[in-house]
Scaffold this active site. Structure first.
Site, PDB file in Angstrom:
ATOM      1  N   ASP A   1      38.704  45.130  37.157  1.00  0.00           N
ATOM      2  CA  ASP A   1      39.224  44.436  38.266  1.00  0.00           C
ATOM      3  C   ASP A   1      40.477  44.499  38.648  1.00  0.00           C
ATOM      4  OD1 ASP A   1      39.255  42.612  40.432  1.00  0.00           O
ATOM      5  OD2 ASP A   1      38.235  40.858  39.720  1.00  0.00           O
TER       6      ASP A   1
ATOM      7  N   HIS B   1      39.419  35.785  41.267  1.00  0.00           N
ATOM      8  CA  HIS B   1      39.800  37.332  40.282  1.00  0.00           C
ATOM      9  C   HIS B   1      40.875  36.805  39.295  1.00  0.00           C
ATOM     10  CE1 HIS B   1      37.720  40.046  43.158  1.00  0.00           C
ATOM     11  NE2 HIS B   1      37.909  39.016  44.029  1.00  0.00           N
TER      12      HIS B   1
END
Lengths: 556, 556
Positions: free
Chosen positions: A193, A367
């Site tokens: 990610d 994130h």
């Protein structure tokens, strides 16, 4: 040695945020990871949503072994209604993601034969020559997983969307033990990610927000109205907890918030003591300092509950009064910043005190920042690295980060959608580019919308449209009267009148110039368009879309 | 006691960023502070710029004593070409602002009799019953001033756009001595810049950026390409200084950057040793590590030099090569974020290393943060307070900040454009709301663009346009053939064909339904529009703009 090579084929989500979808191919076996949508921007006027082009999969239907979902956000599941109506592939998803997929399918009215299989951390499924294991990761929605994919060529780790949160509110902490043992075995490829690779340090824990909310609610003298993403169940749980702690009851407003909260309470993802949630009738009798309102509208979306409050919509069940505190517990998604800004201003105008990210830590994102990304890299120690989920710059920065962590320079690949990366034992190479891109979904039409339609819409939005009608006498090939012009979205009424009158003369003169060819409607059309376009550009420097309508008179 | 009351009338810049303009009125005297423009957003498609409505001033031309300019940014001077073509008021501006006003007037082709008077810190001018003194403030362009306005009713301080920078690169530090002595005398009203009231602490000094730029340039192995606002002269000076220090020469690319740098070098606002700037011919022979390119394009504007590099435009004089470092030394203005993001990604794609605000401190902004705002309040100690320059939320937060600094609750006014605040000795009140708003400037038309035109453009951009032509036989009041439909920006070619065919039948049926009224073109027009609109909404949930064209045949 293996006969085939492992092929990594991003179909979406690379070089863009959203629309995540990736295919992995080995011999005659294909698996797909995620099938997300993207929301439109001002670049795509009138488009409702964007989904990946799956031509590559449609041509290889018989090879598709399954679609594996990492979590239930729309940028990972939102294309499923469209994909499953074309491909009856089995889907593998965790419980919460599966619930949301069912909602999506129902909302879009899609019936499918595809089986929606339940998996979870520790599950192990066989999909052709791939064995997929799941490990828990923490993100901003319950039941997120990363994938450990055993391929004939080695182990592939897919991070899903993740952060490292040691004090998560709802999701399980990212599971390191499964991962750490892999590092020793040797991992062929890490897919990780990239969304927040620009941020140094660590992403703060979701727990931080609890403290801020508690402080705000305990100090508020009136109602507190909290808005967030409906799917951000951990935040909803925090609101419930803070309400209980401060002796307040929670009124939920907005369709999606009600739906998801109801589902999550039923399935146990949310917990609240009896009486936490109050009905509208109860709300009316409660003193304001005993109430928290939990509302949709964090993106300033025009039909949402919060925006209706901000606009003083008389039909809104909640009306803002001075003394109300509104907490925007979500960041504006980039394109929505102007809507959120306008909503904030309107809430202030009505006397509310509005608290948002710039003023207090009322949101943390889901994130990993740089140090967490490094942690994953150092545990997994992959031979190859492919950054996923991010704009192009995020992918480049993440590839550089991996190189700084010891991944050989040529083993970190910045791919784009449609690139086919073939991995050998010691080197990898982009061997071809397949058709991949975007399918526009507009209104009820789920199909490709031509770029030319979007180009016309952009033109129309800048300069409007001018329709010029020319009546031709088909008997004698002469003009049956003066050209007639109407416009929309063009210029002001006053200015228009002058331009229309002169424009009619200009077209008339242009056609008169070559009378012999007036029997040719194609010629008349082109000549009218050109002459009017030139005239308008010279006069006012605008280029509206010009539509000539040529009518042949006397040809009934 | 004074006969009249002091009236404060914001005409722009309150509840919005940009378009700053304020009138101050006492008896028969009006002065105006600033006359700025605003750039359009997606809310105003096809509009080139927005300026304040000056109806109030036009009706009182004879009372206008002068327009006082605080600095040369377009949101403070950009409306002058339009204002001065309607009102021949004298203008008072500092030297750098005056140079930029002359450029604006020339670019817009405006000739005016208005006198552009030069003022500076320490100047004192008499405008009717107002005496205006100027004091230097530091912002992000040379020659910025704040105003001390002596009125019959007391002293008004206007901050201009300011920050407190003790190590500025070019502008003079904000002058405290003039201000501090006022606090003792008693200040009636403070008008102060609210743009960055959300930020706690102090805004960093422009000096910080010098260190970052030096580090980047000294480490770069190839060219360094720096982009910033052309008017940000201090940043341009920093680039020159860093170039000289690192033995590099500067190539300037982009029209506005060249124009402003040339003007600033000539007028002494910029200084550079001879040979600092290099020509295109010299550039071609210089090694890459001896070059800094200074470019326009910080906002990702499509025709700018940097965007042409990013797009590999073959006509660009500079082509990106791997090894180039691009520094985005300016933040994206909110609406431009997607353009800047796309440009950044394209530069990365071409192999450049791009450095932007998230990665290093390559920009600091020019507005005061909370502690600086408090400093001004505590020095000036005003009786009344009006926050200026900001969205509505900024004004509210700034008014609250002033209250926390001792301004009585009812003496801090959150005004909106058009509010008329009348100040008495001890209390103030909004006594009326005058016409104030926005004039849209579109193409060469500088006039009002109706909201209805913008509404149509927004509709057109979402769903396109459908033109339906109906030929009526004027002799017998019958349809002379089937209705004919053409579309633009509507749906895809394939889908269109089906909808057009069915749509034609729908209109035909609707008209056939009431044949007796076919002699009435108004009826035919309305009926065609309604029936087609209903059909298209039912079929595909879209609402294109429908333009019926009714042609009477046999009436030549």
């Amino acid at each position: 040695m293996s006969k085939h090579k492992l092929r990594i084929i991003p179909l979406g989500g690379l070089g863009e945020i959203g629309k995540n979808m990736m295919a992995m191919e080995y011999g005659n076996d294909i698996i797909v990871i995620d099938a997300g949508l993207m929301f439109p921007s001002e670049e795509t006027p009138g488009v409702d949503l964007l989904i990946p082009d799956i031509s590559y999969l449609l041509e290889r239907k018989q090879n598709l072994r399954g679609i594996v979902i990492t979590h239930g956000h729309e940028d990972h599941i939102g294309a499923l209604p469209y994909v499953l109506s074309r491909l009856a592939s089995p889907v593998y998803a965790t419980r919460f993601a599966r619930e949301l997929i069912l909602v999506e399918l129902k909302q879009r009215g899609v019936k499918t034969d595809a089986k929606l299989n339940l998996v979870g951390p520790g599950s192990r499924i066989q999909l052709g020559s791939f064995t997929v294991e799941f490990f828990s990761v923490c993100h901003s929605i319950p039941d997120c997983v990363g994938l450990i994919i055993h391929t004939p060529q080695g182990i592939v780790v897919h991070s899903g969307d993740f952060k490292v949160d040691h004090t998560p509110v709802i999701c399980e902490a990212t599971s390191f033990n499964q991962l750490a043992s892999l590092g020793a075995k040797g991992v062929l490829l890490l897919l990780s990610d990239s969304t927040y690779v620009e941020l140094p340090g660590y992403t703060p824990s979701e727990g931080v927000v609890s403290d801020t909310l508690d402080r705000i609610v305990s100090q508020a003298k009136g109602r507190v109205i909290v808005t967030t993403f409906a799917s951000l169940i951990s935040r909803v749980q925090q609101v419930f907890d803070v309400a209980v702690k401060n002796g307040r009851r929670v009124f939920i407003i907005g369709r999606s918030m009600k739906e998801i909260a109801t589902m999550a309470l039923k399935t146990g993802y949310l917990t609240a003591p009896p009486g936490t949630i109050c009905s509208f009738d109860e709300l009316k009798t409660l003193p304001h300092n005993r109430v928290i309102v939990l509302s949709t509208g964090s993106q300033g979306e025009p039909p949402s509950a919060l925006v209706r409050m901000a606009n003083r919509d008389p039909k809104s069940r909640v009306q803002i009064v001075p003394g109300d505190t509104v907490v925007l517990s979500a960041p504006p998604i980039p394109g929505n910043a102007p809507l959120v800004s306008r909503t904030t201003d309107r809430l202030f105008r009505q006397g509310a005190d509005v608290i948002y990210s710039k003023l207090a830590q009322v949101h943390v994102h889901g994130h990993a920042s740089q140090e967490e990304l490094k942690l994953l890299l150092s545990m997994v120690k992959p031979k190859f690295f492919v950054p996923i989920h991010g704009e192009y710059r995020h992918l480049v920065l993440h590839a550089n980060l991996a190189r700084s962590m010891g991944v050989p320079k040529d083993n970190a690949f910045v791919l784009e959608n449609g690139d086919v990366l073939e991995l050998g034992q010691d080197s990898g190479k982009v061997v071809e580019k397949i058709r991949a891109g975007v399918v526009y979904v507009s209104g009820l039409i789920a199909g490709e919308l031509d770029e030319s339609v979007l180009r016309d819409r952009r033109s129309l939005s800048r300069d409007g449209v001018v329709v010029v009608t020319i009546a031709l006498d088909s008997g004698n090939g002469k003009l049956a009267g003066k050209p007639h012009i109407v416009t929309r979205g063009f210029v002001d009424a006053g200015e228009e009148q002058v331009l229309v009158e002169k424009g009619q003369d200009v077209v008339l003169a242009a056609l008169d110039h070559d009378r012999r060819r007036l029997t040719d409607p194609g010629f008349v059309d082109a000549r009218a368009r050109e002459s009017l376009s030139k005239f308008l550009y010279e006069r006012i420097h605008r280029r509206p879309i010009i539509i000539p309508v040529v009518v042949e008179v006397g040809k009934t």
